[in-house]
Write an enzyme that holds these catalytic residues in place. Sequence first.
Site, PDB file in Angstrom:
ATOM      1  N   SER A  11     -42.551 -35.587  53.366  1.00 12.53           N
ATOM      2  CA  SER A  11     -43.028 -34.665  51.748  1.00 12.53           C
ATOM      3  C   SER A  11     -44.632 -34.682  52.015  1.00 12.53           C
ATOM      4  O   SER A  11     -45.259 -33.575  50.870  1.00 12.53           O
ATOM      5  CB  SER A  11     -42.557 -35.643  51.294  1.00 12.53           C
ATOM      6  OG  SER A  11     -43.912 -37.192  51.059  1.00 12.53           O
ATOM      7  N   TYR A  35     -52.437 -39.555  46.028  1.00 13.57           N
ATOM      8  CA  TYR A  35     -51.057 -39.878  45.423  1.00 13.57           C
ATOM      9  C   TYR A  35     -50.599 -39.932  46.906  1.00 13.57           C
ATOM     10  O   TYR A  35     -50.881 -38.897  47.685  1.00 13.57           O
ATOM     11  CB  TYR A  35     -49.764 -39.284  44.803  1.00 13.57           C
ATOM     12  CG  TYR A  35     -50.062 -38.189  44.109  1.00 13.57           C
ATOM     13  CD1 TYR A  35     -50.366 -36.633  44.859  1.00 13.57           C
ATOM     14  CD2 TYR A  35     -49.111 -37.685  43.378  1.00 13.57           C
ATOM     15  CE1 TYR A  35     -50.138 -36.078  44.683  1.00 13.57           C
ATOM     16  CE2 TYR A  35     -49.215 -36.251  42.715  1.00 13.57           C
ATOM     17  CZ  TYR A  35     -49.241 -35.685  43.258  1.00 13.57           C
ATOM     18  OH  TYR A  35     -49.149 -34.318  42.823  1.00 13.57           O
ATOM     19  N   GLU A  36     -49.255 -40.526  47.728  1.00 11.33           N
ATOM     20  CA  GLU A  36     -48.689 -40.758  48.505  1.00 11.33           C
ATOM     21  C   GLU A  36     -50.026 -40.543  48.945  1.00 11.33           C
ATOM     22  O   GLU A  36     -49.445 -40.107  50.488  1.00 11.33           O
ATOM     23  CB  GLU A  36     -47.731 -38.628  48.697  1.00 11.33           C
ATOM     24  CG  GLU A  36     -46.736 -38.370  48.361  1.00 11.33           C
ATOM     25  CD  GLU A  36     -46.141 -37.433  48.014  1.00 11.33           C
ATOM     26  OE1 GLU A  36     -45.401 -36.711  49.453  1.00 11.33           O
ATOM     27  OE2 GLU A  36     -45.527 -36.578  47.406  1.00 11.33           O
ATOM     28  N   GLY A  37     -50.827 -41.955  48.945  1.00 13.67           N
ATOM     29  CA  GLY A  37     -51.360 -42.372  49.854  1.00 13.67           C
ATOM     30  C   GLY A  37     -52.669 -41.723  49.896  1.00 13.67           C
ATOM     31  O   GLY A  37     -52.804 -40.601  50.193  1.00 13.67           O
TER      32      GLY A  37
END
Lengths: 409, 263, 393
Positions: free
Chosen positions: C241, C369-371
């Site tokens: 993703s 986001y997502e890290g």
Amino acid sequence: MSTIKIIDDKCVGCGQCANECPFGVISMIERPEHPKKFKLAKIDINKCVYCGTCVEACKFSAIELQKDEPALAEVDNSLYKGVWVYAEQRHGEISSVVFELLSECKKLSQELSVPLSAVLIGGADISSKAQDLIERGADKVYVYDDPALAEFQDDPYTSILTALIKQEKPEIVVMGATNIGRSFASRVAARIKTGLTADCTALSVDIQTRNLQQTRPAFGGNIMATILTPHHRPQMSTVRHKVFKEATIQKGRQGEIIKVTKDDSLLKNRTKFIQFIGDDSSKINIADADIIVSGGRGLGGKEGFKLLKELADLLGGAVGASRAAVDADWISYSHQVGQTGRTVAPRVYIACGISGQIQHMVGMNSSDIIVAINKDPFCPMMKAANFSIEGDLFEVVPRMIKNIKELKK
Amino acid sequence: MNIIVCIKQVPNTTDVKIDSETGRLKREGVESIVNPFDEYAIEEAVRLKEKNPGSKVTVITMGPPQAESVLRDALSKGADEGVLVCDRAFGGADTLATAYALSMAIKHLGNFDVIFCGKQATDGDTAQVGPGIAEMLDIAHVAYVKKINNISDKSITVERLMEDGYDVIESSLPVLMTVVKEINIPRLPSLKGKINSKKAVIKTLTAVDIGADEKRIGLNGSPTQVKKVFTPTQKTVEGEKFVGEPDVVASAIVAKFQEIGIV
Amino acid sequence: MEYFLTEEEQMMIETARNVAIEKVKPIREHYDEKEEFPWEIVKEFAQADLCGVYIPEEYGGFGKGIMGLVLVVEELCKVDGAIALTLAATALGTLPILIAGNEAQKNKYLPDIASGKKLAAFGLTEAGAGSDATGMSTTAVKEGDYYILNGTKCFITNGGEAETYTIFAKTNPLRGARGISCFILEKGMKGFDFGKKEKKMGIKASSTRELIFDNCKVHKDQLLGKEGHGLMIVQATLDNSRPGVAAQALGIAAGALDEAVAYARKRVQFGQPIASFQGIQHMLADMATEVEAARALLYATARMIDSNVGKPEKEKKRTSKESAMAKLLCSETAMKVTTNAVQIFGGYGYSREYPVEKMMRDAKITTLYEGTSQIQKNEIALNLIKESAAKNK
């Protein structure tokens, strides 16, 4: 089949034909035998319509056009006499475009020395309107009335007009380019198998051939075409509202009212009129405005029209638009002026950021005074304007608004 | 239900620029698109198909081989089949000859219930071909349709846009309708539609295929003839010119407005 | 640059561009201003078949892999980085099902997502567990055929709007990283509710909400993969993703670059367009180079991920490092390029009259986001060290 070809030996590669071709179907290609030296014209046969413009343009007779004369069954033109106007009615009232057509067609009929007739189709009491047509210049009025014909429907109207044309044989039939006219004129022409020219902006006749010369903007471009229907009769045209001036009323003028013999088979109808719903809300009547402030591509967006609206409101006028602005969805179609919009003839037409493509010009060039605001002083609109302002409309218009507001105080 | 849509390839007029010296159109680089009014016809046909499962939408155009691209465009928006009526013998056709050729092609295709056309093409602006086709097929037509109210096996009720409102008209089937902008908002092509349209085989019909009478097609079958084409002599008025600072020209023109009595 | 995209890839771009320009562009300010969820545009995405490009054909998608997702998201984000998130965040919520779902689960959920009928969301983050997922406190306790979920997730993109949720919860708090499991939840389940909606700096059209589980009873058929495999699913999901976030960032950057070039050509100061000044030219040159470099890395990463499809487990390449690199570079580039775009616009760039200030606000989330970028660096470094260790034992 018609053919067109370039005679290689005669073509000098000047490119004149390519410049003049209204369809842009001629390109200049390299000559294999003289690389980079002479070019050769090449016609895209798939797109050519054999109009012959290139043949006339070529100074070296290097283009050969063999145009087949139409093989469509021809008619004996001499059997056809007279000029007709279709007297469109809506809810029992004659549409005003009819009076405009009568004034222009009167001239044609006089030149051709034939009577001018009107054809009136409508409900039971429509014949009461026939005298109005005579007072506007019609010499004869053909009336077909029937309760079933009160509201326009394509099938019976087509049948009646076609039958009458076949019987009486007029040489010219002109109709208003209204929704009604455009809907059934095509059907009538197709049934008779004659030519029909839409949205003419000028009509004249050649006395020798008795051909009607129909001029209209053509090919979606900045050009006009004169179109003939040389071998078929009647010659049919539609003309838009406001292109010609209305005929004046001559009170008590005498003419002949002819009640057409009824034939119920003509009333056969595959459609049924259910009801009419009036709606003026979406209709901004720019055609009736005295002053129009109009905007085009130069406005660059919806915002620009707010500015024009402000100016129009101050002047008590309406807002118009060019097709480019309407296509870009900056303003609704009801504001569009020009060939595909409305034809207008206000006292003052203020064109802001409109270059003046021919299709726009034909919709407004009978305005009394044209004011143009444009950055390009050489565009057609600026040349046509009585007052031309060279500048950025976004700088000029706000200042005009300010000045007018101050004056009004 | 068999639905046919007649479409036309036209130059994208929003692209067109004018050569300010010659006043002519600059045609180079002008792309060809589906006639904008035909987009509404395609959309209405596809909507009708979606409401009547088992229906089929066939798009048909007459034009040069390049016109195939507008058919693919229609396929990407949900039409099922594309038919190109293409033959040099059709060249130079006026509206009568065009209507004849298209009507013959439609007859050749067989059964149909509804035919859609855009109200007019943006290059010719005649609005004549649609009603002409209906006449030659001997079916009813309704022009300027802004809404379909309902449709059954035998009849259809529609609203016909008029200058002063609209007429509600019921028609028997088959019927030809020309549609206006108000009827719908055309969809954008879907990915599936694009992929399918790329793969689709476009049927090409020649004059012989459709059994057209050679005397009635192309230039031969066109009663109207272009006598001459000309760039109009622009109405050049010895107008008054206003050049300079915005402040100055604005007050000068407003003074002029006062003079002519509109302020 | 020429990336030798296939014909169908080009069609995806074209389709997405049409929707972006015709449908998204005219209303992007409205949604940013009103902070409403753009359902009307979701319908357009669905109609144009953009929702399922990465989902295999057998489940109603187009099977165009992560590359397909990247191309569509990038193209949409050139115009608006928030509205496209409806689609990108759905991909994030869907990937766990694609990665760990059994046939029944895939058949049940994927077709509706592929067709755009339903959106999905991914529920991992909690107030006390951001970068460190093992710190989560949501629990799933097994009772017969059911798991009982309790806890609260926060910052969940598409929260409240999506129908399908992939939720992570502790099934065995004693086992740490191996005690987390993943479940598919549906909106409307008893005990599953939505909490506060975040007010954000950017991506305002996107819904960011709390998910609240109060004795929410979930059937064991809804467990994705095996119990305790949750964090493995998280890792595999993020590997797939992060290129999606990278694409979002890249799209925003590319959109801002286009705006900046066009404005520089138009804006006149000192009697000439500002594009004629070398100071501006060099800024534009740097922006363009950065965008292209980011794109090259992202496309190569997406291709690498897609090359694993259909290969036996052993032959699959790990892509954690590359995914992290692509996300790191694209998101940092987006921040730089949008900031410079605002700079080129000058005072107008700061005004809401022009789109670049929104682009800058939208870009910021991609580094978070997502890290966060720092987590991406950890991931990259960890993999570097592992690779080196494997080579030089």
